[in-house]
Design an enzyme around this catalytic site. Structure first.
Site, mmCIF file in Angstrom:
data_model
loop_
_atom_site.group_PDB
_atom_site.id
_atom_site.type_symbol
_atom_site.label_atom_id
_atom_site.label_comp_id
_atom_site.label_asym_id
_atom_site.label_seq_id
_atom_site.Cartn_x
_atom_site.Cartn_y
_atom_site.Cartn_z
ATOM 1 C CB CYS A 2 -0.913 0.010 1.222
ATOM 2 S SG CYS A 2 -1.900 -1.476 1.418
ATOM 3 N NE ARG A 27 4.877 1.199 -1.395
ATOM 4 C CZ ARG A 27 5.771 1.341 -0.420
ATOM 5 N NH1 ARG A 27 6.930 1.920 -0.677
ATOM 6 N NH2 ARG A 27 5.520 0.926 0.794
ATOM 7 C CD1 TRP A 74 -1.387 -6.210 -3.214
ATOM 8 C CD2 TRP A 74 -1.287 -6.917 -1.104
ATOM 9 N NE1 TRP A 74 -1.088 -7.558 -3.241
ATOM 10 C CE2 TRP A 74 -1.023 -8.015 -1.952
ATOM 11 C CE3 TRP A 74 -1.276 -7.124 0.277
ATOM 12 C CZ2 TRP A 74 -0.752 -9.284 -1.473
ATOM 13 C CZ3 TRP A 74 -1.010 -8.398 0.757
ATOM 14 C CH2 TRP A 74 -0.753 -9.462 -0.115
ATOM 15 C CG ASN A 103 0.349 2.003 3.746
ATOM 16 O OD1 ASN A 103 -0.711 2.096 3.137
ATOM 17 N ND2 ASN A 103 1.475 2.535 3.296
ATOM 18 N N GLY A 104 -0.729 -1.306 6.662
ATOM 19 C CA GLY A 104 -0.464 -2.193 7.783
ATOM 20 C C GLY A 104 -1.671 -3.043 8.134
ATOM 21 C CD GLU A 489 14.562 -15.267 -7.936
ATOM 22 O OE1 GLU A 489 14.262 -14.199 -8.504
ATOM 23 O OE2 GLU A 489 14.099 -15.594 -6.819
ATOM 24 C CE LYS A 493 12.180 -12.785 -10.084
ATOM 25 N NZ LYS A 493 11.739 -13.207 -8.755
ATOM 26 C CD GLU A 496 7.702 -13.463 -8.046
ATOM 27 O OE1 GLU A 496 7.674 -12.799 -6.997
ATOM 28 O OE2 GLU A 496 8.667 -13.420 -8.841
ATOM 29 C CG HIS A 512 14.886 -39.222 -2.489
ATOM 30 N ND1 HIS A 512 15.043 -40.439 -1.859
ATOM 31 C CD2 HIS A 512 16.123 -38.844 -2.901
ATOM 32 C CE1 HIS A 512 16.320 -40.770 -1.871
ATOM 33 N NE2 HIS A 512 17.002 -39.832 -2.496
ATOM 34 C CE LYS A 611 10.314 -4.316 -6.838
ATOM 35 N NZ LYS A 611 10.928 -5.447 -7.541
#
Length: 616
Positions: A2, A27, A74, A103-104, A489, A493, A496, A512, A611
């Protein structure tokens, strides 16, 4: 996550608020809004679309005012619907007195909601934020500053808030605890202004005079002046905060010839690595701060705390630190670390990794580690003025520049650059780095930008692969040793930004369990550097082929892996030893990017993601 922008001025401040929101779009958000004080009443516009749509709405409704707040949200509590978007009003739209953005996350919002319903307040949203607005209104008795202070004493959780009142023109009050908030001081001699923002970037082009508010601060903004108090127990005391000159990069968000910011940032990596390593002439403690030699000489182990992509950077660094510097290293997911019993070591170096320097989980984990009696801390961070840098004893500031795409690329590779410098510095201090080795590593680091350019030249071949991947619903990524975190990673990606389900495993773990998933419809991406494990990796690849799996291999030139039926190979330009992870991650970024493009997803702003993760 946010974003907050607020202002007190003598001019129409709405264009400044909207422009500030545009600067915070990177963000991540799913709704946005603005509210202003106009001729004794509150005006508001909100949208579940982009800031550009909000701007059109504001212009169409002729919303103007000299005092106002704006927000990108967000969603946490309540779906991304207009009635849940900020700013929130209290007590109601028809008789609104208080406007507030937040925010929060407020952890005790349920009990506060029940209390406020008992006082006669009606809730029109599912958010925890509306609780704060009603609480401020409940405590309001002619002085907004006092009402906000009283409100913060009741809140449990994390917050950054900005609020103004219908009955007090030219006044905005802000407060923060666990979520970032900055004060901007107007520099024009003709206009007496004060600003609030969750990120100094939101104020780029408006002011460079920034005050970073600390935990528990409450700030009162009026024309040409401000006051700051800090919470102490159940009371407050006056404090002074340093005014810093911060030159935000107003031109950094220009797309240029690229299709998306993510593509631009992938191709900026040679320059970002060069900038991050600029001025490094040797591996000396001074790279990390004035007192670094004493601190780094005292430590006997390393604990890395990070989240998401930064956690994978730390996982690569564990291999480097233990093999090169010969120092015991542990890597913890920050959001898990403080919720389990651990054994503290006062001689351990706490290393935090964060692109923004405001990651709530990592900041909380750092404070927890210190509370356990581990005082020595260092951060690898991309923002020199962030909370993480201020909280840590030592720091290495990467120079990735502003990263707009939610899926991190250049921030990750520059983190690896900073972590490799830390590795070599500790190795030298501990007597594990000869002068000859130091010279060779320096040559290798200086060649990194050119080596990255060679990897970027593989893009046309990767685009061809992406056309195949775009038709898939699942993918596996395999790596061994220091390339296993790179496989993680790469899988992150892909999921995402393309929304393809992807998982990564150490290649030796195939038999396994994961091998049960392999068939002709499952692409298996393999990272195949020519290192000590390459023959083991080839055996793992044969396990995939024997089950009809399709292999997509990024192979070093001298690893003797060629394309064949069921094996698609792209040859990397050169083998780069311990630094190979920095090169091998780049084609995985490109594969994810072009697959997402082929699937038509929102590359720079993938669904449900933000973000900068400033809530737990």
């Amino acid at each position: 996550m946010c974003g907050i922008v607020g202002a007190v001025s003598t001019r129409n401040i709405v264009p400044v608020l909207v422009e500030g929101l545009k600067r915070l779009e990177y963000r991540g958000y799913d709704s946005c809004g603005v509210a202003v004080h106009h001729q004794g009443q509150l005006l508001r516009a909100r949208s579940t679309s982009r800031v550009a749509e909000l701007e059109a709405q504001v212009i169409g409704d002729r919303i103007e005012g000299a005092t106002g707040i704006a927000h990108t949200r967000w969603a946490t509590h309540g779906a991304p619907l207009v009635h849940n978007a900020h700013p929130h009003f209290s007590p109601s739209m028809t008789d609104a007195r208080i406007a507030l953005v937040h925010n929060g996350i407020i952890e005790n919002h349920d009990e506060l909601r029940d209390e406020l319903v008992g006082h006669g307040y009606t809730f029109v949203s599912q958010t925890d934020t509306e609780v704060i607005a009603h609480l401020v209104d409940h405590y309001y008795d002619g002085d907004l500053f006092e009402a906000v202070k009283a409100t913060t004493l009741r809140l449990k959780g994390a917050y950054a808030i900005a609020v103004f009142c219908r009955d007090e023109a030219h006044r905005v009050v802000g407060a923060r605890l666990g979520s970032p908030l900055v004060l901007g001081i107007g520099q024009s001699s003709e206009v007496s202004e004060r600003f609030l923002a969750s990120d100094a970037m939101a104020l780029a082009g408006v002011t460079s005079q920034i005050v970073y508010l600390e935990e528990g601060d409450v700030v009162d903004l009026q024309l040409g002046k401000h006051w700051i108090v800090q919470r102490k127990g159940e009371g407050f005391q006056n404090v002074q905060r340093e005014v810093r000159t911060v030159h935000a990069h107003t031109g950094a968000a220009e797309l240029g010839p690229y299709r998306h910011f993510m593509q631009k940032e992938i191709f900026e990596q040679p320059r970002a690595i060069a900038d991050t390593l600029e001025g490094v002439e040797g591996f000396v403690p001074d790279l990390f701060g004035d007192d670094a030699e004493r601190i780094l000489s005292e430590v006997d182990s390393v604990l890395i705390l990070a989240c998401g992509t930064s956690y994978y950077a730390g996982s690569v660094a564990k291999y480097w630190l233990e093999s090169i510097a010969k120092i015991a290293t542990q890597v913890e997911i920050a959001s898990e670390y403080r919720y389990r019993d651990s054994v503290p070591n006062p001689r351990c170096l706490i290393v935090t990794i964060s692109q923004s320097g405001e990651t709530a989980d990592t900041l909380a984990a750092l404070k927890h580690a210190r509370a356990l009696g581990m005082p020595h801390s260092l951060t690898i961070c991309n923002v020199a003025t962030s909370a993480m840098v201020r909280e840590c004893e030592l720091a290495y500031i990467t120079r990735a520049g502003v990263e707009i795409g939610v899926a991190s690329t250049k921030a990750f590779t520059t983190q690896l650059g900073g972590l490799f410098l830390l590795t070599l510095t500790l190795a030298k201090l501990r007597g594990h780095l000869s002068a000859e080795q130091e010279s060779q590593w320096m040559r290798d680091l200086r060649h990194l930008p050119a080596a990255l350019q060679g990897v970027l030249a593989l893009e046309p071949q990767i685009i061809a692969w992406a056309e195949d991947f775009a038709k898939k619903d699942n993918a596996l990524f395999l790596g061994r040793g220091q390339h296993y975190p790179i496989a993680l990673e790469g899988a992150l990606k892909l999921k995402e930004i393309s929304y393809i389900h992807a998982e990564a495993y150490p290649a030796g773990e195939l038999k396994h369990g994961p091998l049960a998933l392999v068939d002709s419809s499952m692409p298996v991406v393999t990272i195949a550097p020519n290192d000590a494990l390459v023959d083991k990796l080839k055996s793992n690849m044969q396990e995939v082929r024997a089950r009809g799996g399709e292999l997509y291999v990024f192979a070093d030139a001298d690893s003797r892996i060629e394309s064949a039926p069921g094996i698609h190979a792209i040859r990397m330009p050169e083998h780069y030893g311990a630094l190979s992870p920095i090169l091998h991650v780049v084609p995985l970024q490109l594969l994810a990017y072009h697959t997402a493009c082929a699937r038509g997803t929102d590359v720079d702003k993938p669904r449900n993601l933000a973000k900068s993760v400033t809530v737990e």
